[in-house]
Design an enzyme around this catalytic site. Structure first.
Site, mmCIF file in Angstrom:
data_model
loop_
_atom_site.group_PDB
_atom_site.id
_atom_site.type_symbol
_atom_site.label_atom_id
_atom_site.label_comp_id
_atom_site.label_asym_id
_atom_site.label_seq_id
_atom_site.Cartn_x
_atom_site.Cartn_y
_atom_site.Cartn_z
ATOM 1 N N GLU A 129 4.710 -9.138 6.946
ATOM 2 C CA GLU A 129 4.980 -8.544 8.707
ATOM 3 C C GLU A 129 5.198 -10.146 9.845
ATOM 4 O OE1 GLU A 129 6.160 -6.208 9.352
ATOM 5 O OE2 GLU A 129 5.334 -3.797 8.400
ATOM 6 N N ASN A 177 -2.113 -5.777 10.117
ATOM 7 C CA ASN A 177 -2.286 -7.209 10.052
ATOM 8 C C ASN A 177 -2.385 -8.179 11.689
ATOM 9 O OD1 ASN A 177 0.842 -7.859 11.152
ATOM 10 N ND2 ASN A 177 0.294 -7.350 8.941
ATOM 11 N N THR A 194 -0.381 -12.468 2.848
ATOM 12 C CA THR A 194 -0.657 -11.514 2.449
ATOM 13 C C THR A 194 -1.102 -10.819 1.230
ATOM 14 O OG1 THR A 194 1.475 -10.542 1.576
ATOM 15 C CG2 THR A 194 1.119 -12.489 0.803
#
Length: 186
Positions: free
Chosen positions: A72, A28, A42
């Site tokens: 994260e 990411n 997500t």
């Protein structure tokens, strides 16, 4: 402004996948603008990411968009809190870096002049479960001393003043890991 930021996230997400720095759902990227953080949603796949798959949260972690942020997000927020100079983060899962993380403890040796200039050092932090505050804390502590971190069995985190800078530091980390691996395996 948010359209430009989202377009950058899409561009570098796709580029990361294209260059083999991440696969499937992994990795990411994020950009901080003031109190806002734009981050991959997500479940989004970096290979076919769209602007609609960019989540927006504030620095307290509150979701401000219609899509949920990457699991994260804690890691990204912790890094931004510890390093106010950082405006972008690349968290990727490049194969040689992950392989090296299982063989190297402490720091990955720097081999090239470019890595020495732009990265200086590449610490390897011990394994912590993905998406946890534990992982966020250990990475946020490590970035106080380095712009590039390898997380044992997980991937890398690189930081920069721009997403372009963070992305190219990620490429340098993976090149360093690949060169180290190839020289150690001969």
């Amino acid at each position: 402004m948010s359209r430009v930021i989202k377009a950058q996230l899409v561009k570098y997400s796709r580029l990361a996948h294209e260059r083999g720095l991440t696969a499937a759902f992994g990795g990411n990227l994020s950009i901080r603008k003031g109190n806002l953080v734009f981050i991959k949603a997500t479940g989004a796949v970096m290979d076919d990411m769209t602007r609609e798959q960019v989540a927006v949260i504030d620095m307290s972690g509150r979701q401000l968009s219609g899509v949920r942020p990457s699991s994260e997000y804690r890691l990204h927020l912790a890094v931004y809190r510890n390093r106010p100079d950082v405006k972008a983060i690349a968290h990727l899962h490049p194969p040689y870096s992950i392989a090296a993380s299982t063989l190297v403890s402490g720091e990955l040796p720097i081999i090239t002049p470019e890595a020495e200039i732009y990265l200086k050092r590449i610490p390897v932090v011990p394994f912590r479960p993905a998406g946890t505050q534990e992982l966020a804390d250990i990475v946020a502590e490590a970035v106080l001393q380095s712009d590039a971190i390898i997380m044992e069995r997980h991937g890398i985190v690189t930081v920069g003043r721009t997403l372009r800078e963070a992305f190219y530091k990620a490429e340098l980390v993976e090149e360093s890991a690949r060169l180290w691996y190839l020289t150690e395996r001969e």
